[in-house]
Write a protein that holds these residues in place. Structure first.
Motif, PDB file in Angstrom:
ATOM      1  N   TRP A 515       1.447  44.135  49.482  1.00 30.45           N
ATOM      2  CA  TRP A 515       0.710  45.379  49.700  1.00 30.45           C
ATOM      3  C   TRP A 515      -0.784  45.104  49.849  1.00 30.45           C
ATOM      4  O   TRP A 515      -1.435  45.619  50.760  1.00 30.45           O
ATOM      5  N   SER A 518      -1.776  43.829  53.117  1.00 27.59           N
ATOM      6  CA  SER A 518      -1.621  44.773  54.226  1.00 27.59           C
ATOM      7  C   SER A 518      -2.822  45.708  54.350  1.00 27.59           C
ATOM      8  O   SER A 518      -2.961  46.414  55.351  1.00 27.59           O
ATOM      9  N   ASP A 584       6.184  37.761  52.535  1.00 29.35           N
ATOM     10  CA  ASP A 584       7.185  38.731  52.983  1.00 29.35           C
ATOM     11  C   ASP A 584       8.540  38.483  52.325  1.00 29.35           C
ATOM     12  O   ASP A 584       9.338  39.412  52.166  1.00 29.35           O
TER      13      ASP A 584
END
Length: 628
Positions: A515, A518, A584
Motif C-alpha cells: 500500500w 502505491s 506483490d
C-alpha cells in the motif's frame, strides 16, 4: 500458539478452513468456495498423527525428502501437498480403519455429525466417480437418505476413507483448540457468505438456494467491473420457513472450534449483490431484495421512448468506430447485426456475456483476443437499467451507469433526472427494507451461538448497517486505508467504537508495504504528518522501512477497538530483514482476478520465528504498552 504466547498475542484469526475440493487442482485453493460448510479441508491434515505403526513410520520416512522439498518452496504448491497427503492417507488407511471405526471416540463423532458427514462422503465419492463436482450432470442429481447405504454396498472403501479423514481432522483441530486455550489464546474463524454452487449443501438443500443467480459485489476502486463470486444466492423466504436451521447448524458446528468468528460480507444479510447467470461480470448485478424502479417512475422523469433503449446494450456506429477504429466493420460482421438508424445488437450466439465468454474460452488467449473479449464485454455492460426477472415492468439501475455510453448519449436534462432517481434508488428507497431484512436474520444467528461475532462490513454500506450492528452487539471492521466516511484519506482509529476490529490490511488488499509503495510521495507525506502525527519529511525510497511499518502497527494497537488484528505479513515487515523481494507476492488475494491462486507463504517458518528473540520481545512490548 507458542509464538502467540511468546509475543503476548491473544487471538489467532484464520481464513476459512472447510473443504473446497471440487476440481483436484490449484483452483480449489480459493477458501471461500467450500464444497461443505461442515467438512474440514484435508489439506490441513497432520499425517504424522494418523498412526504410530512401524509401517506408517517407514512410509513417512520415505516421504520425508518430498516434505522437505515442498516446505522449501517460496509459495505453497497446493496440488502437490494435497496429492502427497492423500497418498499417505490411502497407504495408512487399510491397516488403521478397523481400530478407528470400532473406537468409542469415532462412534461418538459419527453419531454427532452423521447429518452432514454422510452427504459429504457421498458427494466426494460421486465427484470422483463422475470426474466433476457438477451434480447436475450426475445420475444422483439430488441427495437421497438411502444413498450412503447404497454406496457402502458399491464401494465402501471410497466412502469410509472420507469419514476417516474427517474424524482425524476433527480430533486434531480440537486438540489445537485446547492447546491454544491452555496458552491463553482464543481462535477466530471465518464464515464465508456463500457456498460453492457445486457443493454438498446445495446438492442436499436445493430449495434453500437460488441457483439461477450468482452472488458478488458491485464495482469499487479495486474492481471496476465488480466481483462475481459464482455462488448461488440464498432463498431467504425458504430459510425463514425452516427457522434458519441450516445457518444455525453451520454456526453451532463452527462453535466446536472457535471462540469468535468473522462473518464474511455481513452486508449480505441486509441485501446481496445478485448477478444473472447470463452475466460474467459483477457490473451487471443489482441488490436483492430491492424495490425496483417501475416504468411509471421513468415516465414521470421524461422517459417517453421505449424503455428497452435503457436496458439493452447501447451499440451505435459512432461507438463502434471509436472503440475498433478501422476494424469496426469486421467486428460488426462477426458479432453484431444491424438495427435501425445506425444502431446494432448482438447476434444470438453472443447476446449475453456468458455466451461471449464461452466463445472466447475456445480461442487462444492472445493479447488481441483478451482485448477484444473485454471490449465486447464492456459493450454488453453499456446499459442504464437492468430488468428485474421477477417483475414485468420493474428495473434496477446499473451501478455507475453515469459512465456508460448509453447514459452519456442521452439529453442533459434526462441525465440530470436519471441521476436524481439513481441517488434515491441506492441511498433512500431501500433503507427500511434492508434494515428489516437484517433484523429478521441477524438476531436469530447471533442467538444460535456463543461465539463473538465480528462482521466484515466493508464496501457499499447501507445507512442502517452501523445502527443494526451496534444494537445487536456485532463488531464491525475498520481498515485504516478504507475509511467509512467518503472523502477522508484514512480512518481516524482514535474514534472507532469499542465494539470493532481494526486492521491495516486484509487478505483482499496489499500488505502495508504494498500500500505504501502505491502512494505518491505527496500522499505518503500527508499520511505521515496528518495520520501518524510525525514531523519532517516522510521516508523516501522504494520500500516501507521496518520502523515506520512498526509505527503504523503501534498506531493500531493504541486504538480503542476491542481487537486489533494484523496479517502476518504486516507484523513480519516490522523487521527489514524479513521483507520479501517482490512485494506483490505478499498479497494473498487479488479480488479483481477470478483465477487467483491462493498460495502465500511466510518467508520464515514458525520454528524460525520463535528463534527471533529480539523481534518477539519488541512485539510483546508493543502489545503490553498498549494495554492489550
Amino acid at each position: 500458539m507458542l509464538w502467540a504466547s511468546a509475543t503476548g498475542l491473544k487471538l489467532i484469526q484464520l481464513l476459512p478452513i472447510h473443504d473446497t475440493t471440487a476440481t483436484h487442482s490449484w483452483r480449489d485453493s480459493y477458501p471461500y468456495a467450500a464444497i461443505s460448510v461442515h467438512a474440514l479441508h484435508p489439506l490441513y491434515l497432520d499425517v504424522n498423527g494418523l498412526s504410530q505403526s512401524t509401517a506408517a513410520t517407514k512410509l513417512l520416512a520415505s516421504m520425508e525428502p518430498m516434505r522437505q522439498e515442498l516446505n522449501q518452496l517460496e509459495a505453497v504448491d497446493y496440488e502437490a501437498v494435497l496429492k502427497c497427503k492423500w497418498q499417505i492417507v490411502k497407504a495408512i488407511f487399510p491397516n488403521e480403519k478397523k481400530a478407528v471405526f470400532t473406537s468409542a471416540s469415532y462412534q461418538r463423532f459419527f453419531q454427532a455429525n452423521k447429518h452432514w458427514l454422510e452427504p459429504y462422503g457421498c458427494f466426494s465419492v460421486l465427484r470422483d466417480k463422475y470426474g466433476t463436482a457438477d451434480f447436475t450432470t450426475w445420475s444422483e442429481t439430488k441427495y437421497q437418505p438411502e444413498l450412503p447405504e447404497r454406496l457402502m454396498q458399491l464401494d465402501a472403501e471410497a466412502l469410509l476413507i472420507q469419514y476417516y479423514v474427517q474424524y482425524h481432522l476433527h480430533q486434531q483441530l480440537k486438540s489445537a483448540v485446547s492447546f491454544a486455550h491452555d496458552h491463553h489464546c482464543v481462535l477466530k474463524g471465518d464464515i464465508a457468505i456463500g457456498v460453492f454452487k457445486n457443493s454438498v449443501d446445495v446438492w442436499q438443500n436445493q430449495d434453500l438456494f437460488n441457483v439461477g443467480a450468482q452472488a458478488g459485489a458491485p464495482p469499487d476502486d479495486f474492481t471496476v467491473s465488480g466481483q462475481n463470486w459464482g455462488f448461488p444466492t440464498y432463498n431467504w423466504p425458504q430459510m425463514k420457513a425452516t427457522q434458519y436451521q441450516w445457518w444455525k447448524s453451520r454456526l453451532r458446528h463452527m462453535e466446536q472450534y472457535f471462540d469468535a468468528t468473522r462473518i464474511d460480507h455481513i452486508l449480505g444479510f441486509f441485501r446481496i449483490w445478485s448477478i444473472p447467470v447470463s452475466a460474467v461480470e459483477g457490473i451487471l448485478g443489482y441488490f436483492q431484495p430491492a424495490i425496483p424502479i417501475y416504468e411509471e417512475d421513468l415516465k414521470q422523469i421524461g422517459v417517453h421512448f421505449p424503455v428497452n433503449r435503457l436496458y439493452e446494450p447501447y451499440i451505435h456506429i459512432k461507438e463502434l468506430k471509436k472503440i475498433f477504429s478501422d476494424s469496426f466493420q469486421q467486428i460488426a460482421d462477426e458479432f453484431l447485426e444491424m438495427g435501425e438508424e445506425g444502431y446494432f445488437q448482438f447476434k444470438e450466439p453472443y447476446n449475453n456475456q456468458r455466451k461471449l465468454d464461452n466463445y472466447f474460452k475456445k480461442l487462444a488467449p492472445t493479447t488481441y483476443h483478451k482485448w477484444l473479449r473485454q471490449a465486447l464485454m464492456d459493450m454488453h455492460a453499456s446499459v442504464v437499467l437492468i430488468k428485474d426477472p421477477n417483475s414485468d415492468n420493474g428495473y434496477h439501475f446499473r451501478f455507475n451507469m453515469q459512465h456508460t455510453a448509453s447514459f452519456k448519449s442521452l439529453h442533459l436534462s434526462l441525465q440530470h433526472a436519471l441521476n436524481e432517481l439513481y441517488h434515491d434508488y441506492f441511498f433512500n428507497r431501500q433503507n427500511q427494507l434492508w434494515k428489516k431484512e437484517a433484523l429478521e436474520k441477524l438476531p436469530v444467528l447471533k442467538n444460535a451461538t456463543q461465539m463473538l461475532i465480528c462482521g466484515e462490513d466493508l464496501g457499499f454500506t447501507p445507512n442502517s448497517v452501523p445502527e443494526v450492528m451496534h444494537d445487536l452487539g456485532l463488531l464491525g471492521l475498520y481498515v485504516q486505508r478504507m475509511p467509512k466516511m467518503m472523502g477522508e484519506m484514512a480512518e481516524d482509529l482514535s474514534k472507532v467504537p469499542y465494539l470493532s476490529v481494526v486492521s491495516p490490511s486484509t487478505h483482499d488488499t496489499s500488505s502495508l508495504r504494498g500500500w505504501w509503495l502505491s502512494l505518491s510521495h505527496s500522499q505518503q507525506q500527508l499520511y505521515y504528518r496528518q495520520v501518524l502525527h510525525q514531523h519532517g519529511e516522510s521516508p523516501t525510497g522504494h520500500d516501507l522501512p521496518g520502523w515506520l511499518n512498526q509505527l503504523i502497527i503501534r498506531h493500531h494497537l493504541q486504538s480503542p477497538a476491542m481487537w486489533s488484528i494484523f496479517l502476518m505479513q504486516d507484523l513480519l515487515n516490522m523487521e527489514d530483514s524479513l521483507h520479501i523481494a517482490e512485494v506483490d507476492k505478499e498479497q494473498i488475494n487479488h479480488p479483481e482476478n477470478p483465477d487467483q491462486y491462493w498460495r502465500y507463504r511466510m518467508p520464515v517458518s514458525i520454528e524460525q520465528l520463535l528463534e527471533l528473540k529480539d523481534f518477539n520481545k519488541n512485539l510483546k512490548e508493543m502489545v503490553e504498552s498498549a494495554d492489550r
